[in-house]
Design an enzyme around this catalytic site. Sequence first.
Site, PDB file in Angstrom:
ATOM      1  N   GLN A 178      -7.715  -1.839   4.004  1.00 37.20           N
ATOM      2  CA  GLN A 178      -6.680  -1.044   3.335  1.00 37.20           C
ATOM      3  C   GLN A 178      -7.312  -0.231   2.192  1.00 37.20           C
ATOM      4  OE1 GLN A 178      -2.617  -2.619   2.803  1.00 37.20           O
ATOM      5  NE2 GLN A 178      -3.091  -2.676   0.637  1.00 37.20           N
ATOM      6  N   THR A 214     -39.670  28.119  -8.975  1.00 33.66           N
ATOM      7  CA  THR A 214     -40.020  26.753  -8.568  1.00 33.66           C
ATOM      8  C   THR A 214     -40.257  26.029  -9.892  1.00 33.66           C
ATOM      9  OG1 THR A 214     -42.383  27.186  -8.470  1.00 33.66           O
ATOM     10  CG2 THR A 214     -41.166  27.490  -6.413  1.00 33.66           C
ATOM     11  N   HIS A 215     -39.905  24.774  -9.978  1.00 29.48           N
ATOM     12  CA  HIS A 215     -39.987  24.008 -11.241  1.00 29.48           C
ATOM     13  C   HIS A 215     -39.202  24.697 -12.362  1.00 29.48           C
ATOM     14  CE1 HIS A 215     -43.421  22.003  -9.269  1.00 29.48           C
ATOM     15  NE2 HIS A 215     -43.773  23.228  -8.927  1.00 29.48           N
ATOM     16  N   TYR A 267      -9.796  -6.626  12.434  1.00 30.58           N
ATOM     17  CA  TYR A 267      -9.157  -6.113  11.227  1.00 30.58           C
ATOM     18  C   TYR A 267      -9.207  -7.122  10.089  1.00 30.58           C
ATOM     19  CZ  TYR A 267      -5.751  -4.366   7.910  1.00 30.58           C
ATOM     20  OH  TYR A 267      -5.154  -3.924   6.763  1.00 30.58           O
ATOM     21  N   LYS A 322      -8.280   3.850   1.849  1.00 32.12           N
ATOM     22  CA  LYS A 322      -7.420   5.016   1.634  1.00 32.12           C
ATOM     23  C   LYS A 322      -7.591   5.713   0.291  1.00 32.12           C
ATOM     24  CE  LYS A 322      -4.376   3.231   4.998  1.00 32.12           C
ATOM     25  NZ  LYS A 322      -5.190   1.976   5.040  1.00 32.12           N
ATOM     26  N   GLU A 358     -18.762  23.437 -14.345  1.00 34.95           N
ATOM     27  CA  GLU A 358     -19.111  22.117 -14.903  1.00 34.95           C
ATOM     28  C   GLU A 358     -18.258  21.013 -14.276  1.00 34.95           C
ATOM     29  OE1 GLU A 358     -18.870  22.452 -19.159  1.00 34.95           O
ATOM     30  OE2 GLU A 358     -20.495  23.911 -19.222  1.00 34.95           O
ATOM     31  N   LYS A 395     -16.770  31.466 -27.972  1.00 28.81           N
ATOM     32  CA  LYS A 395     -17.175  30.790 -26.742  1.00 28.81           C
ATOM     33  C   LYS A 395     -16.359  31.182 -25.513  1.00 28.81           C
ATOM     34  CE  LYS A 395     -19.236  26.875 -27.081  1.00 28.81           C
ATOM     35  NZ  LYS A 395     -20.470  26.390 -26.511  1.00 28.81           N
ATOM     36  N   ASN A 433     -16.583  29.392 -21.843  1.00 30.00           N
ATOM     37  CA  ASN A 433     -17.324  28.313 -21.189  1.00 30.00           C
ATOM     38  C   ASN A 433     -17.130  28.287 -19.671  1.00 30.00           C
ATOM     39  OD1 ASN A 433     -18.226  27.393 -23.696  1.00 30.00           O
ATOM     40  ND2 ASN A 433     -16.365  26.178 -23.990  1.00 30.00           N
ATOM     41  N   ASN A 461      -2.199  -2.796  12.945  1.00 29.67           N
ATOM     42  CA  ASN A 461      -3.655  -2.586  12.910  1.00 29.67           C
ATOM     43  C   ASN A 461      -4.072  -1.340  13.704  1.00 29.67           C
ATOM     44  OD1 ASN A 461      -3.552  -4.917  11.510  1.00 29.67           O
ATOM     45  ND2 ASN A 461      -4.638  -6.189  13.005  1.00 29.67           N
ATOM     46  N   SER A 488     -13.102  27.733 -26.540  1.00 25.97           N
ATOM     47  CA  SER A 488     -13.293  26.559 -27.385  1.00 25.97           C
ATOM     48  C   SER A 488     -12.184  26.542 -28.426  1.00 25.97           C
ATOM     49  CB  SER A 488     -14.656  26.641 -28.060  1.00 25.97           C
ATOM     50  OG  SER A 488     -14.658  25.878 -29.248  1.00 25.97           O
ATOM     51  N   SER A 532       0.818  -1.215   0.000  1.00 35.45           N
ATOM     52  CA  SER A 532       0.000   0.000   0.000  1.00 35.45           C
ATOM     53  C   SER A 532       0.853   1.266   0.000  1.00 35.45           C
ATOM     54  CB  SER A 532      -0.930  -0.002   1.216  1.00 35.45           C
ATOM     55  OG  SER A 532      -0.187  -0.225   2.404  1.00 35.45           O
TER      56      SER A 532
HETATM   57  N1  ARG Z   1      -1.519  -1.325   4.916  1.00 38.51           N
HETATM   58  C1  ARG Z   1      -2.400  -1.848   5.919  1.00 38.51           C
HETATM   59  C2  ARG Z   1      -3.715  -1.082   5.872  1.00 38.51           C
HETATM   60  O1  ARG Z   1      -3.728  -0.045   5.302  1.00 38.51           O
HETATM   61  C3  ARG Z   1      -1.781  -1.694   7.267  1.00 38.51           C
HETATM   62  C4  ARG Z   1      -2.261  -2.680   8.287  1.00 38.51           C
HETATM   63  C5  ARG Z   1      -1.728  -4.010   7.991  1.00 38.51           C
HETATM   64  N2  ARG Z   1      -2.158  -4.953   8.937  1.00 38.51           N
HETATM   65  C6  ARG Z   1      -2.175  -6.270   8.692  1.00 38.51           C
HETATM   66  N3  ARG Z   1      -2.635  -7.002   9.620  1.00 38.51           N
HETATM   67  N4  ARG Z   1      -1.800  -6.740   7.564  1.00 38.51           N
HETATM   68  O2  ARG Z   1      -4.726  -1.497   6.391  1.00 38.51           O
END
Ligand code: ARG
Length: 458
Positions: free
Chosen positions: A322, A155-156, A317, A325, A290, A283, A285, A110, A277, A23
Site C-alpha cells: 500500500q 569541461t571542469h 500480496y 502510492k 532552483e 534582486k 532570483n 489485491n 527578494s 488508504s
Molecule cells: N489499500 C490496499 C492497497 O493499497 C488495497 C489492497 C488491500 N488488500 C488486502 N489484502 N488488504 O494495497
Amino acid sequence: MAQLWGGRFTKKTDQMVYDFNASISFDKRLYRQDIEGSLAHVKMLAKQGILSEEERDAIIGGLEGILADVESGELRITPEYEDIHSFVEAVLTERIGEAGKKLHTGRSRNDQVALDMRMYVRDAVGETDRLLKDLLTVLFRIMEKNIDTFMPGFTHLQKAQPVTLAHHVGAYFEMFRRDRSRLADIYKRMNYCPLGAGALAGTTYPLDRDYTAELLGFAGPTLNSMDSVSDRDYVIEYLSALSTIMMHLSRFSEEIILWNSNEYRFVEIDDAYSTGSSIMPQKKNPDIAELVRGKTGRVYASLMGMLTTMKGLPLAYNKDMQEDKEGTFDAIDTVNSCLPLFTGMLDTMKFNKDTMETSAKNGFTNATDVADYLVNHGVPFRDAHSISGRLVLRCIAQDKALDDLTLEEFREESEVFGDDIYEAISMKTCVEKRLTKGAPGEVAMRETLEICKKYLEL
Ligand code: ARG
C-alpha cells in the site's frame, strides 16, 4: 468505519488501527481507474454467464453514475471508507441494492488495486511523455535559431572549446529524447492486465482474462497470478525514469542558474518566471530553476522508498505494498508540474548572444585550433600542443587573446605560422570546422536538426 471484511471479527477495529490501515486519503485519486476496472470486470462476468444481463446493466448504470457524480463534485469521497475500492462498492450497493454486492465476484482487492495502480501509472507515463515532447519542441526551436550563436563549451567548468548554443541545448535534447524512449519501454513492459489473479491464486470462476485485458486496452493478461498481485516493478521503473528526468532537469537548471548570474549574464530569465527578494530590491532570483533542482531530491526519495519497501517482501500480496502510492503520486505530481514550468521558463528566456560570444573569445577556447593549424602544416601534435601552450602563456602575461597576437609573436614560437592563422583560429572557423557527426559545425548541426525535426514530426 465502512469495511468490506467484518464477517469473521467479533470486535470493532480500534480507531487508531483503522486510521493507520486506511488508504482512502490518498488512494481516492484512483477512483476513475477503479470504476473503469469494475466496468470491464462486470461485462466479463456477464459474458461468462456468472452474472445475469440485468445484474450487469444495473451495476454498469450504478458505476457510471458514481463516476459522473464524483467528477461533478456531487459525490464526495469521504474518509469513513477504508479505501477507494470499499467506497465504490459501498456506494454502488447503497444505490442499486443487491446486485451491487455481486460486483466483487471472482475478484480480490489485491488484483483490483494492482490493476488500478497499473492503469494510473500507465496514464501518468503518457502524460509525462506528452510534457517531455513539449519541452523537446521548445528546445528544438531554440536550437534552430542558434546555429551560429557562439558560446564557450566547458569541461571542469573551465572554458574548453567554442561551441554554439544550438549544440549545447542539443545535448539536452538528446537526454530528454532518451527519457521518452525509456518511458516507451516501460509502457510496453507494464501493459499487461493483472485483473483475474484474484487474491493470489486465480479463481474458480470461469473468468475470461483476455477479454478484460482487451476491454481495458492492455496487450494481454499477465501470466502468473502470484506475480500479478505482488509486482510493483513497473512503479520502480517509472520512478527511476522520473528520477532520471529530474536529474536532467536539475543539471539544466544548474546551468541556467549560472548563466543567469551577474558573473555570466548569458541569459535573462523572464520576469514572469523570476521572483524578488523581500529585502534586497535589486534582486531577481531564478527560483523556478532552483526549485526544480531542489525537488529532484524528493523524486529520488520516492524511488529509494519503493525499492526499500519491496526488498524483503515474500510472495504474494503484503500490506507493505500500500506504501507504493503516496511516494509515486508525489513523484508524478512533482515531475508533471516541473516539466511545464521548466518548458515555460525556457521558452521565455532571453539569450544574450553577444555576451556568450565575447565569453567564448576570452578563454583561449581556440588554443586547440592553434595546435591543429600547426599539425596541418606538418608539426607533430605533441610539439604543436606545447607551442600553443607557450602562446597562451604569453597572452596571459599581456592580458590578451590568441587572436590579438601579432604575426611576429606567433612566429617567435614557430616559423610555421603564416597570415592565415587569424582566419584559422577565428571563432567562426573554429566552430564551422567541427564537422564530424554530432559536432557543433553548421553542416553537422543542420543534419542533426533535420533528424530532430523528423523525430518531433514537425
Ligand atoms: N489499500 C490496499 C492497497 O493499497 C488495497 C489492497 C488491500 N488488500 C488486502 N489484502 N488488504 O494495497
